[in-house]
Design an enzyme around this catalytic site. Structure first.
Site, PDB file in Angstrom:
ATOM      1  N   MET A   1      12.422  15.792 -54.997  1.00 23.27           N
ATOM      2  CA  MET A   1      12.503  14.363 -55.152  1.00 23.27           C
ATOM      3  C   MET A   1      13.657  13.847 -54.288  1.00 23.27           C
ATOM      4  O   MET A   1      14.814  13.922 -54.669  1.00 23.27           O
ATOM      5  CB  MET A   1      12.732  13.997 -56.618  1.00 23.27           C
ATOM      6  CG  MET A   1      12.985  12.529 -56.827  1.00 23.27           C
ATOM      7  SD  MET A   1      13.191  12.038 -58.545  1.00 23.27           S
ATOM      8  CE  MET A   1      14.802  12.672 -58.905  1.00 23.27           C
ATOM      9  N   PRO A   2      13.368  13.323 -53.114  1.00 23.39           N
ATOM     10  CA  PRO A   2      14.429  12.791 -52.268  1.00 23.39           C
ATOM     11  C   PRO A   2      15.013  11.501 -52.828  1.00 23.39           C
ATOM     12  O   PRO A   2      14.302  10.675 -53.397  1.00 23.39           O
ATOM     13  CB  PRO A   2      13.729  12.496 -50.941  1.00 23.39           C
ATOM     14  CG  PRO A   2      12.415  13.171 -51.004  1.00 23.39           C
ATOM     15  CD  PRO A   2      12.078  13.338 -52.438  1.00 23.39           C
ATOM     16  N   TYR A   3      16.306  11.382 -52.653  1.00 22.23           N
ATOM     17  CA  TYR A   3      17.043  10.166 -52.995  1.00 22.23           C
ATOM     18  C   TYR A   3      17.838   9.787 -51.759  1.00 22.23           C
ATOM     19  O   TYR A   3      18.671  10.564 -51.297  1.00 22.23           O
ATOM     20  CB  TYR A   3      17.976  10.435 -54.179  1.00 22.23           C
ATOM     21  CG  TYR A   3      18.969   9.322 -54.435  1.00 22.23           C
ATOM     22  CD1 TYR A   3      18.618   8.228 -55.207  1.00 22.23           C
ATOM     23  CD2 TYR A   3      20.244   9.380 -53.895  1.00 22.23           C
ATOM     24  CE1 TYR A   3      19.522   7.204 -55.439  1.00 22.23           C
ATOM     25  CE2 TYR A   3      21.159   8.364 -54.123  1.00 22.23           C
ATOM     26  CZ  TYR A   3      20.792   7.282 -54.896  1.00 22.23           C
ATOM     27  OH  TYR A   3      21.699   6.276 -55.115  1.00 22.23           O
ATOM     28  N   HIS A  41      12.921   8.104 -53.521  1.00 23.55           N
ATOM     29  CA  HIS A  41      13.682   6.958 -54.027  1.00 23.55           C
ATOM     30  C   HIS A  41      14.662   6.476 -52.960  1.00 23.55           C
ATOM     31  O   HIS A  41      15.397   7.276 -52.381  1.00 23.55           O
ATOM     32  CB  HIS A  41      14.450   7.338 -55.296  1.00 23.55           C
ATOM     33  CG  HIS A  41      13.537   7.790 -56.391  1.00 23.55           C
ATOM     34  ND1 HIS A  41      13.059   6.917 -57.338  1.00 23.55           N
ATOM     35  CD2 HIS A  41      12.992   8.997 -56.663  1.00 23.55           C
ATOM     36  CE1 HIS A  41      12.265   7.580 -58.169  1.00 23.55           C
ATOM     37  NE2 HIS A  41      12.210   8.842 -57.775  1.00 23.55           N
TER      38      HIS A  41
END
Length: 65
Positions: A1-3, A41
């Site tokens: 999950m990239p932020y 995100h």
């Protein structure tokens, strides 16, 4: 999950410009790292010019080219 956190100075960045940044960065993550856009995100922080500095100097609100 990239932020991904994008920081910009608070110089009237429009909602449309923010939308384009979010779309573009998401597309970049999909194309380069094959990340799922549904779990990517993006957060945009607007930083007051007085809290921004470069080359050992605090920005004063005047632009120099």
């Amino acid at each position: 999950m990239p932020y991904i956190n994008i920081k910009v100075t608070d110089e009237q960045v429009t909602l449309e410009q923010k939308r384009l940044l979010i779309e573009g960065v998401t597309e970049l993550m999909v194309n380069v790292l094959q990340k799922n856009p549904a779990t990517t995100h993006i957060v945009i922080d607007e930083v007051p010019l007085g809290n921004w500095g470069h080359n050992g100097k605090q920005y004063t609100g005047t632009k120099k080219h």
